[in-house]
Enzyme design. Sequence first.
Site, PDB file in Angstrom:
ATOM      1  N   GLY A   7     -13.950 -31.304 -47.559  1.00 37.64           N
ATOM      2  CA  GLY A   7     -14.149 -29.961 -47.009  1.00 37.64           C
ATOM      3  C   GLY A   7     -14.958 -30.041 -45.728  1.00 37.64           C
ATOM      4  O   GLY A   7     -16.189 -30.026 -45.768  1.00 37.64           O
ATOM      5  N   GLY A   9     -15.643 -27.961 -43.442  1.00 34.80           N
ATOM      6  CA  GLY A   9     -15.901 -26.621 -42.921  1.00 34.80           C
ATOM      7  C   GLY A   9     -17.335 -26.545 -42.420  1.00 34.80           C
ATOM      8  O   GLY A   9     -17.861 -27.525 -41.864  1.00 34.80           O
ATOM      9  N   SER A  10     -17.987 -25.404 -42.658  1.00 36.01           N
ATOM     10  CA  SER A  10     -19.321 -25.173 -42.092  1.00 36.01           C
ATOM     11  C   SER A  10     -20.360 -26.133 -42.683  1.00 36.01           C
ATOM     12  O   SER A  10     -20.940 -26.954 -41.964  1.00 36.01           O
ATOM     13  CB  SER A  10     -19.745 -23.729 -42.354  1.00 36.01           C
ATOM     14  OG  SER A  10     -18.709 -22.855 -41.992  1.00 36.01           O
ATOM     15  N   LEU A  11     -20.591 -26.047 -43.988  1.00 35.81           N
ATOM     16  CA  LEU A  11     -21.648 -26.886 -44.567  1.00 35.81           C
ATOM     17  C   LEU A  11     -21.247 -28.354 -44.629  1.00 35.81           C
ATOM     18  O   LEU A  11     -22.065 -29.241 -44.391  1.00 35.81           O
ATOM     19  CB  LEU A  11     -22.006 -26.413 -45.980  1.00 35.81           C
ATOM     20  CG  LEU A  11     -22.980 -25.259 -46.135  1.00 35.81           C
ATOM     21  CD1 LEU A  11     -23.593 -25.267 -47.526  1.00 35.81           C
ATOM     22  CD2 LEU A  11     -24.083 -25.247 -45.092  1.00 35.81           C
ATOM     23  N   GLY A  12     -19.971 -28.627 -44.918  1.00 40.61           N
ATOM     24  CA  GLY A  12     -19.512 -30.029 -44.979  1.00 40.61           C
ATOM     25  C   GLY A  12     -19.724 -30.717 -43.643  1.00 40.61           C
ATOM     26  O   GLY A  12     -20.204 -31.866 -43.576  1.00 40.61           O
ATOM     27  N   LYS A 182     -30.243 -17.353 -57.633  1.00 41.04           N
ATOM     28  CA  LYS A 182     -29.576 -17.040 -56.366  1.00 41.04           C
ATOM     29  C   LYS A 182     -28.365 -16.137 -56.630  1.00 41.04           C
ATOM     30  O   LYS A 182     -28.114 -15.191 -55.884  1.00 41.04           O
ATOM     31  CB  LYS A 182     -29.151 -18.363 -55.691  1.00 41.04           C
ATOM     32  CG  LYS A 182     -28.315 -18.223 -54.427  1.00 41.04           C
ATOM     33  CD  LYS A 182     -29.169 -18.305 -53.179  1.00 41.04           C
ATOM     34  CE  LYS A 182     -28.449 -18.027 -51.889  1.00 41.04           C
ATOM     35  NZ  LYS A 182     -27.244 -18.783 -51.641  1.00 41.04           N
ATOM     36  N   ASN A 190     -25.152  -8.323 -52.218  1.00 40.78           N
ATOM     37  CA  ASN A 190     -23.898  -8.465 -51.461  1.00 40.78           C
ATOM     38  C   ASN A 190     -22.826  -7.413 -51.768  1.00 40.78           C
ATOM     39  O   ASN A 190     -22.288  -6.806 -50.837  1.00 40.78           O
ATOM     40  CB  ASN A 190     -23.334  -9.873 -51.639  1.00 40.78           C
ATOM     41  CG  ASN A 190     -24.275 -10.949 -51.115  1.00 40.78           C
ATOM     42  OD1 ASN A 190     -25.428 -10.673 -50.816  1.00 40.78           O
ATOM     43  ND2 ASN A 190     -23.796 -12.170 -51.001  1.00 40.78           N
ATOM     44  N   GLU A 262     -16.200 -15.006 -52.654  1.00 41.59           N
ATOM     45  CA  GLU A 262     -16.469 -15.825 -53.841  1.00 41.59           C
ATOM     46  C   GLU A 262     -16.887 -14.932 -55.022  1.00 41.59           C
ATOM     47  O   GLU A 262     -17.616 -15.363 -55.908  1.00 41.59           O
ATOM     48  CB  GLU A 262     -17.538 -16.872 -53.522  1.00 41.59           C
ATOM     49  CG  GLU A 262     -17.057 -17.890 -52.484  1.00 41.59           C
ATOM     50  CD  GLU A 262     -18.060 -18.995 -52.159  1.00 41.59           C
ATOM     51  OE1 GLU A 262     -17.742 -20.183 -52.333  1.00 41.59           O
ATOM     52  OE2 GLU A 262     -19.167 -18.651 -51.720  1.00 41.59           O
TER      53      GLU A 262
END
Length: 303
Positions: A7, A9-12, A182, A190, A262
């Site tokens: 992955g 993406g952003s964090l990966g 969290k 959210n 999510e």
Amino acid sequence: MSWHVLGAGSLGSLWAARLARAGVPVQLILRSSERLAAYRAASGLTLIEDGQASVYPIAAQLPTAATPIRRLLVACKAYDAEEAVAQVAHRLQPGAELVLLQNGLGAQQAIAARWPQTRCLFVSSTEGAYREADWRVVFAGRGQNWLGDPQGGAEPDWLQHLDDAGIPHCWSPDITARLWRKLALNCAINPLTVLHDCRNGELGNHHAEVDALCAELVQLLQANGLNEAATGLREQVWQVVDATAANYSSMHQDVRQHRRTEVGYLLGHACASADRLGLALPRLHDLHRRLRQHLAARGLPQD
Ligand code: NAD
Ligand code: KPL
């Protein structure tokens, strides 16, 4: 031993770039030969930090590559994570470590149950990153990464890699409780920002609604035996609302950009857990129903 990052993406990308520049061997796993060709054409990952862009020509491969995997950072969204691991499962060595970066709960447990021959470590991250374009990621917010073993195992020695890479981290002896806390914060904030189409700070106009949700989330945490995670939840929710008053929540941003949320791993997980425990949480269920309706009306998945 190489880190495989599933992955990009952003964090990966944020993790891969920092590990690679510290000299830690990293391999990205991209989902298709088209993506691999596009990545190679871009000559690597670009990380933008404090306005400064740097390119990291990290090696990349397909899920079908032959090399064995001993340490896998799973940086896909919660709804993609299990399927993504399945694509590389034949390469996982006995005792391989899976470092699971997903927000919410449910995906991590599904992966741990399906590949019991691996050691799954869970991460709760408050770092922030977003994709400016393919293979270009902006490091948007400093934060912390709590890592832990839900089975209670010892700290791995490769935490030293994170030190070397300047990836902030803290070993958490009760990572599941941390992820639940969290999740509860995300459930209190959210969905309402989506339904009221507002910034976090504007939830002050819906005080009673937020407080009532917090009361049910406290009941849910306690019913799961997480008394410590339940303590002071309402106060922390209002602290986070104040500290992030000008921001739109991640779920609000997803919906606005017509991206899948999510929700199934946040509110969906909370409601399913309440049902399993026979706990009546009418406000949480009503919020879930209204949110799913809202998503369906916009052609977005409801899970
Ligand atoms: P993202 O959408 O930016 O990246 C996910 C990547 O996974 C995408 O590049 C996608 O193409 C890839 N992917 C999906 N399926 C794949 C497959 N089968 N094989 C290979 N690659 C595949 O997501 P993100 O923002 O990095 O979020 C990852 C997780 O981290 C989420 O659970 C999110 O909630 C959590 N998180 C994100 C942030 C943040 O600031 N971005 C902060 C905290 C937590
Ligand atoms: O994590 C968040 C998000 O937007 O996903 C915060 C800022 C805590 C709001 O729930």
